[in-house]
Scaffold this active site. Structure first.
Site, PDB file in Angstrom:
ATOM      1  N   ARG B  55       0.752  -1.178   0.029  1.00 49.15           N
ATOM      2  CA  ARG B  55       0.086  -0.157   0.011  1.00 49.15           C
ATOM      3  C   ARG B  55       0.857   1.361   0.025  1.00 49.15           C
ATOM      4  NH1 ARG B  55      -3.808  -1.711   4.022  1.00 49.15           N
ATOM      5  NH2 ARG B  55      -2.788  -3.800   3.883  1.00 49.15           N
ATOM      6  N   THR B  56       1.932   1.237   0.721  1.00 49.35           N
ATOM      7  CA  THR B  56       2.712   2.523   0.646  1.00 49.35           C
ATOM      8  C   THR B  56       3.355   2.853  -0.774  1.00 49.35           C
ATOM      9  OG1 THR B  56       3.193   2.154   3.066  1.00 49.35           O
ATOM     10  CG2 THR B  56       4.534   3.739   1.987  1.00 49.35           C
ATOM     11  N   LYS B  83      23.025  -7.725  -6.376  1.00 48.46           N
ATOM     12  CA  LYS B  83      24.555  -8.148  -6.656  1.00 48.46           C
ATOM     13  C   LYS B  83      25.428  -7.471  -5.644  1.00 48.46           C
ATOM     14  CE  LYS B  83      23.418  -7.906 -11.336  1.00 48.46           C
ATOM     15  NZ  LYS B  83      23.647  -7.058 -12.798  1.00 48.46           N
ATOM     16  N   ARG B 105      12.080   3.182   1.611  1.00 43.98           N
ATOM     17  CA  ARG B 105      11.714   2.242   2.433  1.00 43.98           C
ATOM     18  C   ARG B 105      12.853   1.302   3.036  1.00 43.98           C
ATOM     19  NH1 ARG B 105       6.526  -1.069   4.168  1.00 43.98           N
ATOM     20  NH2 ARG B 105       5.921   1.118   4.730  1.00 43.98           N
ATOM     21  N   HIS B 133       7.644   6.068  10.369  1.00 46.39           N
ATOM     22  CA  HIS B 133       6.852   5.960   9.215  1.00 46.39           C
ATOM     23  C   HIS B 133       5.913   7.395   9.095  1.00 46.39           C
ATOM     24  CE1 HIS B 133       4.942   4.718   5.792  1.00 46.39           C
ATOM     25  NE2 HIS B 133       4.395   3.487   6.287  1.00 46.39           N
TER      26      HIS B 133
END
Lengths: 230, 320
Positions: B55-56, B83, B105, B133
């Site tokens: 959702r974010t 990598k 995030r 957040h």
């Protein structure tokens, strides 16, 4: 890009301190909150020479209201949209006058143009005004945009863009209380309360009782950098 | 306040109210047939997601697109991160591509803070570890304001100055691992609400005594005094030790079921940041009840993120 914003509605109608922008700068511009927030220009000395007094503003609005009725053949399909901040009470006053003559309610709302301005990148982010479109919508109607001062014409250009996303009016017309000249775009008002010859160094301030506690149009010297950024 | 949004503790009350007022105006645009604004045309927003999120990420993407920004989505899976590329090298790559804003995030607390030192654009924290957040807290505050009729333009807003003064908010559950709780405590406190945290002692952070809120271990005592109950998800993926004996016991003591909802004041609302563990911290019937704001919170998230993007990117470049 030259500045779009005129110093017309007076000195910076201060949108409050920029929230996330550089501190300490009040964004000059007209789209501050509706309440009279003391801004750098507003707290200055007397606003200069009064060029229109309360009675004259009233007469000008009455005449403009009659012109609108005449030009639109009874204002049957007319919707008045005021551009915040001071266009909104002007639109309401015009709607009232037209309503008295035609004995019915004339739809009236507001159209915020902040997100459509061409000078957003020149100033810290501005507070948004309020857009309120009458329930009937604008499709097929005659929309009369109402603003206090016509200057560069950039506000009107932004308003046309904003209108475009709300619907497709049959026609768009423009009513202003004061036309001070110095257009930068091919824009012309359909209804003008008063033509006011000015120099670009001057500041036109419109005071309305709903916001400022009194009705007046004042002409004064610009306060330094407040106003145009040219 | 600077050009980044990393912690809700950085926001002053004026900042927060301005974001929420802006979001109120932008929310109206979601009701229009044309939901797009030209404001951020030509700006690039990069979604840099090192952790899973539905959702974010979608919410930020929708917000940026409604403002006409170009959006580049980056997820750690399937990228050079797999990598072994470091955060700094990724940041420099984004910088070279001319990102005006980076939405990040990351599982490490403090990653957005570090990133802000390396890029010229704005950094928006979309959740870092168990730290913060902030946009979730803003959308929660926005949802509370609307539900209690304090959004901009309302009569109550004129009285309260757009804040949440006097409202009692109870946040329940895994406070220890919750960035949502931390961001909410700071923001709601800034906006004038009284915040109470309810959790088993094992799920409270050590430093909770320094937070601007009160703490309780007893949910049943807190409920009758709550205008808002915010249930947090039990974050099994972050739990490395046994914080409570069993899920059933947790659910019995700290889960919100119909009987507990009945103890709430009449106007109280139930919030959850999602994703929900139905039957653990919140009963299914409660999550779907009219008191629940779960779906509203998602819709409001887009408006709030539009407001933040507009206020960070919509104005002038920072002047030296």
């Amino acid at each position: 890009m030259p500045a779009a914003q005129s110093p017309h509605s007076g000195a910076p109608a201060s949108g409050g301190a920029p929230v996330l922008g550089p501190p300490g700068q009040s964004p000059p511009g007209r789209d501050g909150p509706a309440e009279p927030v003391p801004g750098p220009g507003r707290t200055g000395p007397a606003p200069g020479k009064v060029v229109l007094e309360e009675a004259e503003i009233g007469r000008a609005l009455t005449r403009v209201a009659h012109e609108i009725i005449e030009r639109t053949r009874g204002a049957a399909d007319v919707i008045l949209l005021g551009i915040p901040t001071r266009g909104v009470p002007l639109a309401r006053r015009l709607a009232e006058r037209i309503g008295q003559v035609e004995s019915r309610q004339v739809p009236c709302g507001s159209l915020d143009i902040t997100m459509y301005r061409d000078d957003l990148r020149l100033r810290p982010a501005r507070a948004l005004g309020h857009t309120e479109v009458p329930r009937e919508g604008i499709d097929g109607r005659i929309v009369v945009l109402v603003d206090d001062v016509l200057y560069s014409g950039r506000t009107v250009r932004a308003a046309l863009d904003a209108l475009n996303e709300l619907g497709r009016p049959r026609a768009v017309q423009l009513a202003v209380l004061v036309d001070r000249g110095h257009r930068e775009l091919p824009v012309r008002a359909d209804y003008v309360g008063k033509n006011l010859p000015t120099s670009q160094q001057e500041l036109v301030r419109v005071l309305l009782s709903e916001i400022d506690g009194e009705d007046a149009v004042c002409l004064g010297a610009a306060h330094g950098a407040a106003g145009r950024t040219q | 306040m600077n050009r980044h949004l990393i912690s809700s503790a950085d926001l002053t009350r004026a900042d927060a109210v301005r974001i929420l007022d802006t979001a109120d105006e932008l929310a109206r645009i979601s009701d229009r047939p044309i939901k797009k604004l030209p404001t951020l045309r030509g700006r690039t927003v990069v979604n840099l997601f090192y952790e899973d999120s539905t959702r974010t990420r979608i919410s930020f993407e929708a917000a940026a697109k409604r403002l006409s920004a170009d959006v580049i989505n980056f997820s750690a899976k399937g990228s050079s991160v797999a990598k072994g590329e470091s955060l700094k090298d990724t940041a420099l790559t984004l910088e070279a591509m001319g990102a005006d804003a980076v939405v990040i995030r990351h599982s490490a607390s403090g990653a957005p803070h570090r990133l802000a030192e390396w890029v010229r654009g704005s950094v928006l924290n979309a959740g870092d570890g168990s730290h913060e957040h902030p946009t979730q807290a803003l959308l929660d505050a926005f949802t509370i304001r609307r539900r209690f009729g304090r959004d901009s333009g309302s009569a109550a807003a004129a009285e309260s100055g757009g804040g949440l003064d006097g409202l009692r908010v109870t946040i329940v559950g895994d406070i220890l691992h919750s960035r949502v709780a931390r961001s909410n405590v700071w923001l709601l406190h800034t906006l004038g609400a009284d915040v109470t945290l309810v959790a088993p002692p094992t799920l409270l952070p050590l430093a909770v005594g320094t937070w601007p809120c009160s703490v309780s271990y007893d949910l049943d005592a807190a409920l009758p005094k709550s205008d808002v109950v915010m249930m947090l998800r039990v974050q099994r993926e972050r739990m490395s030790a046994a914080y409570f004996p069993s899920v059933r016991e947790y659910s019995r003591r700290y889960g919100l079921d119909a009987a507990r909802v009945a103890q709430l004041p009449e106007r109280a609302i139930v919030m959850h940041p999602g994703p929900m563990n139905r039957g653990v911290e919140i009963a299914a019937g409660v999550a779907d009840s009219p008191r629940s704001t779960v779906v509203e919170q998602v819709a409001n998230g887009v408006s709030v993120r539009m407001a933040v993007l507009y206020l960070l990117l919509g104005g002038a470049e920072e002047r030296a």
